[in-house]
Design a protein around this motif. Structure first.
Motif, mmCIF file in Angstrom:
data_model
loop_
_atom_site.group_PDB
_atom_site.id
_atom_site.type_symbol
_atom_site.label_atom_id
_atom_site.label_comp_id
_atom_site.label_asym_id
_atom_site.label_seq_id
_atom_site.Cartn_x
_atom_site.Cartn_y
_atom_site.Cartn_z
ATOM 1 N N SER A 189 39.617 47.201 43.633
ATOM 2 C CA SER A 189 39.027 46.730 42.454
ATOM 3 C C SER A 189 38.293 45.516 42.836
ATOM 4 N N GLU B 283 41.920 42.439 40.388
ATOM 5 C CA GLU B 283 40.250 42.509 40.172
ATOM 6 C C GLU B 283 40.237 41.204 40.934
ATOM 7 N N HIS C 47 34.796 43.690 43.581
ATOM 8 C CA HIS C 47 33.726 42.506 43.039
ATOM 9 C C HIS C 47 33.123 41.302 43.644
ATOM 10 N N ASN D 91 32.994 46.045 33.962
ATOM 11 C CA ASN D 91 34.331 46.921 34.172
ATOM 12 C C ASN D 91 34.327 48.142 32.767
#
Length: 555
Positions: free
Chosen positions: A449, A430, A453, A515
């Protein structure tokens, strides 16, 4: 963390939230609470106002809300004037509650809408038929007063009568309840709650947890023209605090289930005389520090036919329709909590809120933001993505957010996605880096991910309030999640929400990199999870109504 760094970070946060992010929520169709303004009037009659959320417009009125002006800086309003104030969101759709201030009453509390809590006031409707349904208080019987937004009254009033329409009018409830014997009484009842004391009241608190209790005065006003002599009724209400005592010879109480309690007449009850009030002293557990501790939608149940009807002045989210204004938020004798007023809210805002340039602020704050001394600011009029397929299944959601926010997706500024290695200090799931230049933006991550982000951080920097024109600053972002689990709970068991509301919540969670959505689907207040073979869990357990046996719904 040093206090000065915390203050700087906080000011950046509230400035980004008020000046940029709040407008995004409005674009997504998400409503939020607009905080009321703080204000002060000096001895020369100059009004100064502020807000805890920068970029929030403040409106003020010096004629009890008949005319409103936008506050743009200290303004002379005149000595001895009572000024009403209200905060308004960026697009004008959301408003705070109305508060007031005057030079002699800078510290005497929120008094702008105390008139709405006076049981002697008039209740107005758009016509005779729905006057009781709306049940909006006004300070006099004149149409001009009822049409006055300062008093929270609706527009287009055709007629005002004391406590609504004629007493023999039958009113159908909008809450799915029947209208028989109960509806003969409920339309003629008004309930008013007057907070007593949390301590120093000499009440017997021995039945309360920790020996704590507080007092209230419950006023039941019967407005009917004729004597009501039946005693087969109960008045049900929800209370977050357990009722310990009802100190009146003509009434007693019983706890039903959960937060539901009722009061009913005793054998000494002689009925309601025409246009009379009965004040019932109550003792409840723990303490009460805010008007919203009290719950709306009280209803009458008649034992003769088990009919139900809502007491109309409680059928509202405006608490002061049936709760007198609190004057203290002190729980115990040693509690240092300060009752918030317009004046001390102004002082607090002055101390902790400073509007700053939030053009480089991202929510939540990234791990590291690098902005060089020569960083340029530049305008863009939309974006276009390169290698968007690397977002995988998140690509659809990202594109959908751009569309909802009104960002041109065929614009001049290119946002390129790349999979690659990251610096050691942020390496992991992430995580991402983002470099913004006048030539374009590059987002690098090790997985979809992380790229997503990074794109949310880019969107977070966009000011979508300026009809397509957005200003960016050259910078480099290095970011990683501080917490693996970043959750938000939605309790649909207790407070059911539509699919549309849940989808809007997911949009907001994505913008701020949360999340995990924790859906509370089952509780004693409601069962929302359908299970084949156990159909009653949802056919009965998902609905609330008045059914003492709970054959068709939950009580």
């Amino acid at each position: 963390v040093p206090k000065d760094e915390l203050a700087t970070d906080y000011n950046g946060f509230v400035s980004a939230l008020g000046c940029r992010e709040a407008f995004k929520l409005e674009k997504l169709g998400i409503t939020y609470r607009v905080p009321p303004p703080g204000a002060s009037i000096d001895a020369s009659g100059v009004l100064t106002a502020n807000s805890e959320m920068p970029c929030t417009a403040i409106m003020y009125s010096i004629d009890e809300g008949n005319n409103w002006s936008e506050y743009s800086g200290p303004v002379g309003v005149g000595v001895g004037k009572v000024v009403a104030l209200q905060s308004v969101s960026s697009n004008g759709a959301l408003k705070s509650r109305v508060v007031s201030i005057d030079e002699e009453c800078n510290d005497c509390g929120e008094n702008a809408d105390t008139s709405t809590a006076n049981p002697e006031n008039f209740f107005c409707g758009s016509n005779k038929q729905d006057a009781r349904q709306i049940c909006t208080p006004c300070p006099s019987g004149t149409i001009s007063e009822c049409d006055n937004p300062f008093h929270g009254c609706i527009e287009g009033v055709e007629e005002c009568t004391l406590f609504g329409v004629s007493d023999n009018q039958q009113v159908e409830s909008q809450n799915g309840m029947s209208s028989n014997y109960a509806s003969e009484l409920a339309p003629d009842l008004q309930v008013m709650i007057d907070m007593g004391k949390n301590f120093d009241h000499n009440a017997d608190c021995s039945l309360g947890d920790w020996g704590l209790c507080y007092t209230q005065a419950l006023t039941i006003e019967y407005t009917g023209k004729e004597y009501y002599f039946f005693n087969q009724f109960k008045i049900y209400f929800s209370s977050v605090h357990r009722v310990l005592q009802v100190n009146h010879p003509d009434f007693e109480h019983e706890h039903v289930i959960g937060d539901l309690t009722y009061i009913k007449p005793t054998s000494s009850f002689q009925g309601f005389l025409s246009k009379t009030k009965i004040v019932i002293p109550l003792v409840l557990e723990y303490w009460s520090v805010q008007e919203t501790d009290n719950m709306p939608r009280w209803f009458v149940v008649d034992d003769r036919d088990q009919s139900t009807a809502v007491i109309e002045n409680t059928d509202t989210e405006k608490m002061r329709n049936f709760v007198l204004p609190y004057t203290s938020t002190t729980k115990t004798a040693t509690d240092a909590n300060v009752h918030m007023t317009t004046a001390n809210r102004f002082s607090l805002n002055e101390k902790i809120v400073v509007e700053v340039d939030a053009s480089d602020k991202i929510i939540p704050t990234p791990y590291e933001t690098v902005i060089t001394n020569g960083a340029q600011k530049f305008d863009i009029y939309g974006i276009s993505t390169v290698n968007g397929q690397l977002l995988d299944k998140l690509r659809i959601g990202a594109t959908d957010l751009l569309w909802k926010l009104g960002v041109n997706r065929n614009g001049d500024h290119k946002v390129a996605f790349m999979l690659g290695s990251l610096p050691t200090e942020i390496a992991g799931p992430e995580s991402y880096t983002m470099e913004i230049t006048t030539e374009g933006t590059t987002i690098t991550g090790t997985d979809a991910s992380g790229l997503f982000h990074g794109f949310m951080s880019f969107i977070g920097l966009l000011d979508v309030t300026n009809s397509g024109k957005m200003t960016l600053k050259e910078m480099i972002i290095h970011d990683k999640p501080r917490f693996e689990y970043r959750g938000h709970q939605v309790d649909v068991a207790r407070n059911f929400r539509s699919k549309e509301a849940i989808m809007k919540t997911i949009d907001a969670m994505a913008l701020w990199k949360l999340n995990v959505m924790h859906l509370a689907l089952t509780n004693d207040e409601g069962w929302r999870l359908e299970i084949p073979g156990l159909e009653e869990l949802t056919s009965v357990g998902s609905k609330r109504c008045f059914d003492p046996n709970e054959d068709t719904c939950l009580l």
